[in-house]
Design a protein around this motif. Sequence first.
Motif, PDB file in Angstrom:
ATOM      1  N   LEU A 292      -2.611   6.965  12.376  1.00  0.00           N
ATOM      2  CA  LEU A 292      -2.929   6.839  10.944  1.00  0.00           C
ATOM      3  C   LEU A 292      -3.823   7.993  10.504  1.00  0.00           C
ATOM      4  O   LEU A 292      -3.738   8.453   9.376  1.00  0.00           O
ATOM      5  N   GLU A 293      -4.685   8.456  11.401  1.00  0.00           N
ATOM      6  CA  GLU A 293      -5.574   9.577  11.060  1.00  0.00           C
ATOM      7  C   GLU A 293      -5.010  10.936  11.451  1.00  0.00           C
ATOM      8  O   GLU A 293      -5.048  11.869  10.677  1.00  0.00           O
ATOM      9  N   CYS A 294      -4.508  11.025  12.689  1.00  0.00           N
ATOM     10  CA  CYS A 294      -4.052  12.361  13.123  1.00  0.00           C
ATOM     11  C   CYS A 294      -2.614  12.648  12.667  1.00  0.00           C
ATOM     12  O   CYS A 294      -2.210  13.800  12.605  1.00  0.00           O
TER      13      CYS A 294
ATOM     14  N   TYR B 216       7.486   3.123  10.947  1.00  0.00           N
ATOM     15  CA  TYR B 216       8.483   2.081  10.645  1.00  0.00           C
ATOM     16  C   TYR B 216       9.054   2.385   9.269  1.00  0.00           C
ATOM     17  O   TYR B 216       8.384   2.959   8.408  1.00  0.00           O
ATOM     18  N   ASP B 217      10.314   1.984   9.065  1.00  0.00           N
ATOM     19  CA  ASP B 217      10.959   2.331   7.803  1.00  0.00           C
ATOM     20  C   ASP B 217      10.824   1.206   6.771  1.00  0.00           C
ATOM     21  O   ASP B 217      10.332   0.121   7.087  1.00  0.00           O
ATOM     22  N   PRO B 218      11.255   1.460   5.520  1.00  0.00           N
ATOM     23  CA  PRO B 218      11.063   0.460   4.455  1.00  0.00           C
ATOM     24  C   PRO B 218      11.804  -0.859   4.699  1.00  0.00           C
ATOM     25  O   PRO B 218      11.495  -1.856   4.049  1.00  0.00           O
ATOM     26  N   GLU B 219      12.764  -0.868   5.605  1.00  0.00           N
ATOM     27  CA  GLU B 219      13.491  -2.111   5.870  1.00  0.00           C
ATOM     28  C   GLU B 219      13.030  -2.818   7.138  1.00  0.00           C
ATOM     29  O   GLU B 219      13.659  -3.774   7.588  1.00  0.00           O
TER      30      GLU B 219
ATOM     31  N   LYS C  69       2.609  -0.476  14.449  1.00  0.00           N
ATOM     32  CA  LYS C  69       1.204  -0.203  14.116  1.00  0.00           C
ATOM     33  C   LYS C  69       0.312  -0.247  15.349  1.00  0.00           C
ATOM     34  O   LYS C  69      -0.675   0.476  15.442  1.00  0.00           O
ATOM     35  N   LEU C  70       0.670  -1.138  16.285  1.00  0.00           N
ATOM     36  CA  LEU C  70      -0.185  -1.319  17.460  1.00  0.00           C
ATOM     37  C   LEU C  70       0.011  -0.246  18.533  1.00  0.00           C
ATOM     38  O   LEU C  70      -0.819  -0.092  19.424  1.00  0.00           O
TER      39      LEU C  70
END
Length: 223
Positions: free
Chosen positions: A63-65, A43-46, A56-57
């Motif tokens: 997050l790891e790979c 996802y971007d900063p906005e 995230k879901l």
Amino acid sequence: MPKYLGTWTSPETPGVVYMRLVDVAHKFRKPCIADLKVGPVSYDPEATPEKIEREKLKFPPALECGYQMIGSRTYEPETGEFHSANKVYFRTLNKDTIASEGLARYFTQGGKLRKDVIRHVLCKLQEIEHWFNIQTELMFFAMSILIVFEGDIQLEEKSENNQSYNSADSNHVGCVNGYSSIDDEVEVKLIDFAHVFKTDKKDMNFLAGLYGIQMHLKMLLKM
Ligand SMILES: Nc1ncnc2c1ncn2[C@@H]1O[C@H](COP(=O)(O)OP(=O)(O)OP(=O)(O)O)[C@@H](O)[C@H]1O
Ligand SMILES: O=P(O)(O)O[C@@H]1[C@H](O)[C@H](O)[C@@H](OP(=O)(O)O)[C@H](OP(=O)(O)O)[C@H]1O
């Protein structure tokens, strides 16, 4: 990136301007294609809190790979059919099986890993890595690496004529000036530039994803 062919606007949505890109798969007889979304953060900063949560879901192991697999299809010369997998399947995998089952599935033809193709992909990724290590102007969120290789091959012929094809000790990548011998049969391109932002630093999110992909491909070479 694929060759840029200018912009295009549909008469039905005059406010939307699209980029036209060359079809990377066009020159292949039986294109085997994979879309890998690069970066632990997609996802971007906005992005709104809802969008952040949704992203995230989708595939927490990213997050790891560092990357997600969105889709793939591979030609099976023995049956004359493609075997495909979509993002629903890839999201059932974890940070380890995304390589041993996800990437491996894409690079497997006739029950054998196409290590020759993997080595070539690694050479192309090295060039992309080089550019991302010197550019400090742009950040790319949710961008994909599109890999295409030629699936229309004689498997036995390949393995007999090319000693390094699939041999167990062929872990060495061996890029010659960035290229290996099957340059015409593999393409690795960046696509999907919907979330590009200005920055004054290296794009560490993209680089983290790229390192994750490179590590997993090198692992496959050792299998
Ligand atoms: N230049 C290209 N050459 C060949 N195939 C392409 C090219 N660009 C995109 N594709 C194919 O189209 C698919 C979707 O592309 P892309 O992700 O850019 O579209 P999108 O509309 O942003 O889709 P999404 O919203 O799902 O991300 C890719 O997975 C790839 O298979
Ligand atoms: O291919 P995936 O992993 O399913 O992810 C989708 C893809 O990244 C799209 O580009 C994105 O639309 P935007 O570019 O507009 O963000 C969409 O977001 P959405 O869920 O917010 O529609 C995602 O769901």
